[in-house]
Motif scaffolding. Structure first.
Motif, PDB file in Angstrom:
ATOM      1  N   ARG A 142      43.563 -43.823   5.043  1.00  0.00           N
ATOM      2  CA  ARG A 142      42.652 -43.192   4.080  1.00  0.00           C
ATOM      3  C   ARG A 142      43.432 -42.384   3.040  1.00  0.00           C
ATOM      4  N   HIS A 143      42.882 -42.358   1.814  1.00  0.00           N
ATOM      5  CA  HIS A 143      43.542 -41.640   0.727  1.00  0.00           C
ATOM      6  C   HIS A 143      42.564 -41.475  -0.432  1.00  0.00           C
ATOM      7  N   SER A 144      42.812 -40.492  -1.259  1.00  0.00           N
ATOM      8  CA  SER A 144      42.034 -40.312  -2.479  1.00  0.00           C
ATOM      9  C   SER A 144      42.860 -40.784  -3.663  1.00  0.00           C
ATOM     10  N   THR A 145      42.202 -41.087  -4.759  1.00  0.00           N
ATOM     11  CA  THR A 145      42.916 -41.542  -5.953  1.00  0.00           C
ATOM     12  C   THR A 145      43.938 -40.519  -6.417  1.00  0.00           C
ATOM     13  N   GLU A 146      43.547 -39.236  -6.395  1.00  0.00           N
ATOM     14  CA  GLU A 146      44.422 -38.189  -6.920  1.00  0.00           C
ATOM     15  C   GLU A 146      45.738 -38.074  -6.171  1.00  0.00           C
ATOM     16  N   GLU A 147      45.743 -38.380  -4.889  1.00  0.00           N
ATOM     17  CA  GLU A 147      46.965 -38.199  -4.104  1.00  0.00           C
ATOM     18  C   GLU A 147      47.861 -39.430  -4.086  1.00  0.00           C
ATOM     19  N   VAL A 148      47.421 -40.547  -4.683  1.00  0.00           N
ATOM     20  CA  VAL A 148      48.210 -41.775  -4.629  1.00  0.00           C
ATOM     21  C   VAL A 148      49.431 -41.664  -5.538  1.00  0.00           C
ATOM     22  N   SER A 149      50.596 -41.871  -4.947  1.00  0.00           N
ATOM     23  CA  SER A 149      51.837 -41.950  -5.708  1.00  0.00           C
ATOM     24  C   SER A 149      52.177 -43.414  -5.959  1.00  0.00           C
ATOM     25  N   GLU A 150      53.129 -43.652  -6.841  1.00  0.00           N
ATOM     26  CA  GLU A 150      53.552 -45.023  -7.085  1.00  0.00           C
ATOM     27  C   GLU A 150      54.125 -45.636  -5.806  1.00  0.00           C
ATOM     28  N   ALA A 151      54.846 -44.843  -5.049  1.00  0.00           N
ATOM     29  CA  ALA A 151      55.436 -45.336  -3.801  1.00  0.00           C
ATOM     30  C   ALA A 151      54.350 -45.727  -2.799  1.00  0.00           C
ATOM     31  N   PHE A 152      53.294 -44.907  -2.691  1.00  0.00           N
ATOM     32  CA  PHE A 152      52.212 -45.242  -1.765  1.00  0.00           C
ATOM     33  C   PHE A 152      51.491 -46.509  -2.219  1.00  0.00           C
ATOM     34  N   TRP A 153      51.229 -46.620  -3.520  1.00  0.00           N
ATOM     35  CA  TRP A 153      50.588 -47.834  -4.050  1.00  0.00           C
ATOM     36  C   TRP A 153      51.404 -49.067  -3.657  1.00  0.00           C
ATOM     37  N   ASP A 154      52.723 -49.015  -3.906  1.00  0.00           N
ATOM     38  CA  ASP A 154      53.575 -50.164  -3.614  1.00  0.00           C
ATOM     39  C   ASP A 154      53.584 -50.479  -2.120  1.00  0.00           C
ATOM     40  N   TRP A 155      53.647 -49.445  -1.277  1.00  0.00           N
ATOM     41  CA  TRP A 155      53.644 -49.672   0.170  1.00  0.00           C
ATOM     42  C   TRP A 155      52.336 -50.311   0.630  1.00  0.00           C
ATOM     43  N   SER A 156      51.203 -49.799   0.165  1.00  0.00           N
ATOM     44  CA  SER A 156      49.907 -50.307   0.590  1.00  0.00           C
ATOM     45  C   SER A 156      49.701 -51.756   0.131  1.00  0.00           C
ATOM     46  N   GLN A 157      50.057 -52.046  -1.114  1.00  0.00           N
ATOM     47  CA  GLN A 157      49.932 -53.420  -1.594  1.00  0.00           C
ATOM     48  C   GLN A 157      50.896 -54.348  -0.850  1.00  0.00           C
ATOM     49  N   SER A 158      52.052 -53.808  -0.480  1.00  0.00           N
ATOM     50  CA  SER A 158      53.055 -54.616   0.195  1.00  0.00           C
ATOM     51  C   SER A 158      52.579 -55.097   1.554  1.00  0.00           C
ATOM     52  N   ILE A 159      51.965 -54.218   2.330  1.00  0.00           N
ATOM     53  CA  ILE A 159      51.504 -54.608   3.659  1.00  0.00           C
ATOM     54  C   ILE A 159      50.157 -55.329   3.601  1.00  0.00           C
ATOM     55  N   ASN A 160      49.292 -54.946   2.676  1.00  0.00           N
ATOM     56  CA  ASN A 160      47.929 -55.486   2.673  1.00  0.00           C
ATOM     57  C   ASN A 160      47.734 -56.739   1.828  1.00  0.00           C
ATOM     58  N   LEU A 161      48.579 -56.969   0.841  1.00  0.00           N
ATOM     59  CA  LEU A 161      48.401 -58.128  -0.042  1.00  0.00           C
ATOM     60  C   LEU A 161      49.678 -58.950  -0.204  1.00  0.00           C
ATOM     61  N   LYS A 162      50.761 -58.282  -0.546  1.00  0.00           N
ATOM     62  CA  LYS A 162      52.021 -58.993  -0.796  1.00  0.00           C
ATOM     63  C   LYS A 162      52.474 -59.788   0.424  1.00  0.00           C
ATOM     64  N   ALA A 163      52.391 -59.183   1.611  1.00  0.00           N
ATOM     65  CA  ALA A 163      52.821 -59.878   2.834  1.00  0.00           C
ATOM     66  C   ALA A 163      51.981 -61.128   3.080  1.00  0.00           C
ATOM     67  N   GLN A 164      50.687 -61.055   2.769  1.00  0.00           N
ATOM     68  CA  GLN A 164      49.835 -62.233   2.949  1.00  0.00           C
ATOM     69  C   GLN A 164      50.272 -63.369   2.020  1.00  0.00           C
ATOM     70  N   PHE A 165      50.573 -63.023   0.770  1.00  0.00           N
ATOM     71  CA  PHE A 165      50.983 -64.065  -0.180  1.00  0.00           C
ATOM     72  C   PHE A 165      52.249 -64.771   0.293  1.00  0.00           C
ATOM     73  N   PHE A 166      53.268 -63.985   0.671  1.00  0.00           N
ATOM     74  CA  PHE A 166      54.532 -64.601   1.040  1.00  0.00           C
ATOM     75  C   PHE A 166      54.458 -65.295   2.395  1.00  0.00           C
ATOM     76  N   ALA A 167      53.540 -64.875   3.254  1.00  0.00           N
ATOM     77  CA  ALA A 167      53.301 -65.622   4.489  1.00  0.00           C
ATOM     78  C   ALA A 167      52.699 -66.987   4.161  1.00  0.00           C
ATOM     79  N   CYS A 168      51.754 -67.023   3.241  1.00  0.00           N
ATOM     80  CA  CYS A 168      51.188 -68.306   2.801  1.00  0.00           C
ATOM     81  C   CYS A 168      52.279 -69.202   2.230  1.00  0.00           C
ATOM     82  N   GLN A 169      53.115 -68.620   1.389  1.00  0.00           N
ATOM     83  CA  GLN A 169      54.202 -69.380   0.782  1.00  0.00           C
ATOM     84  C   GLN A 169      55.116 -69.972   1.848  1.00  0.00           C
TER      85      GLN A 169
END
Length: 261
Positions: free
Chosen positions: A106-133
């Motif tokens: 859980r997180h709010s928009t105000e507390e999101v850092s660039e590092a947190f954004w990259d980490w969350s996308q990495s585990i939740n979306l990026k990993a799925q794409f490269f697993a498909c690949q």
């Protein structure tokens, strides 16, 4: 004329002996999926960052077959790709990929850092794409396969409290549709399985208060909480020849909270 493989009445009839890779397959929904596919006669590899040895012991006792466990940080793409090579060596070309692993911190928009954004996308979306690949070459070599990407009704509901996670889950559905079109000529089906609020141990420990569960059940048409095992049947369906004509679709299993179509 090219014809389809045709449906079968029992998913196990088309999954027995198949090589299945499940990310995050040692806990929560993933653990239930692992048990379900082992029970259907599939060979299952679990790929996740947490130690899965104890769960593998339990799975072997429960099903008579031990899953293969690979410890891997899914955000490390080269390591993720190596896990697919190890799976191929251990149990043959991958026929079914289930992209289950996620983190809904859980997180709010105000507390999101660039590092947190990259980490969350990495585990939740990026990993799925490269697993498909990583799975495509295996599936092409055996004449087809099934990819199941787990999304979430959180984006369909417009839930607040974890906007970066919600963005990733919306992205998964879009990615699924695009890859289904790209891989369809190779008989590789790509579908999204979209659970509602499933009462995993994580959810019960962190967020499933009595009031929160009661409020969610008010939204559900079926007035019973969903459990991890409730995702097994839909996943077996999407993986098996029973759904041979289904690709690029989003299968919602949420007890009747959102409406599709």
């Amino acid at each position: 004329m090219v014809t389809g493989t045709g449906p079968v009445c029992d998913p196990a009839a088309s999954l027995a002996g198949k090589s299945v890779l499940i990310t995050g397959g040692g806990s929560g929904i993933g653990a239930a999926l692992t048990l379900g596919f082992l029970s259907a006669g599939a060979k299952v590899t679990i790929v996740q960052n947490q130690d899965g040895s104890a769960f593998c012991d339990q799975a072997e006792q429960h099903t008579g077959t031990r899953p293969h466990f690979i410890n891997c940080d899914l955000t490390d793409v080269p390591a993720l790709k190596r896990s697919f090579a190890q799976t191929r060596e251990t149990q043959g070309p991958i026929s079914v990929l289930i992209n289950n692993a996620a983190n809904d911190q859980r997180h709010s928009t105000e507390e999101v850092s660039e590092a947190f954004w990259d980490w969350s996308q990495s585990i939740n979306l990026k990993a799925q794409f490269f697993a498909c690949q990583a799975a495509v070459a295996d599936m092409r070599s055996i004449g087809g396969g099934s990819i199941i990407n787990l999304s979430s009704i959180s984006y369909m509901m417009g839930n607040a409290g974890y906007p970066v996670y919600v963005a990733a889950k919306a992205g998964i559905t879009g990615m699924t549709r695009s890859l289904a079109r790209e891989f369809g000529a190779d008989n590789i089906r790509v579908n999204a399985l979209i659970p509602g609020w499933v009462m995993t141990e994580r959810q019960k420990t962190l967020w499933a208060t009595e009031d929160a569960v009661a409020a969610h059940l008010e939204r559900q048409a079926i007035k019973q909480v969903l459990m991890p095992q409730d995702m097994v049947g839909p996943a077996l369906f999407l993986a098996s020849n029973m759904s041979f004509g289904m690709t690029g679709q989003a299968l919602v299993v949420d007890g009747g909270v959102v409406a599709t179509g």
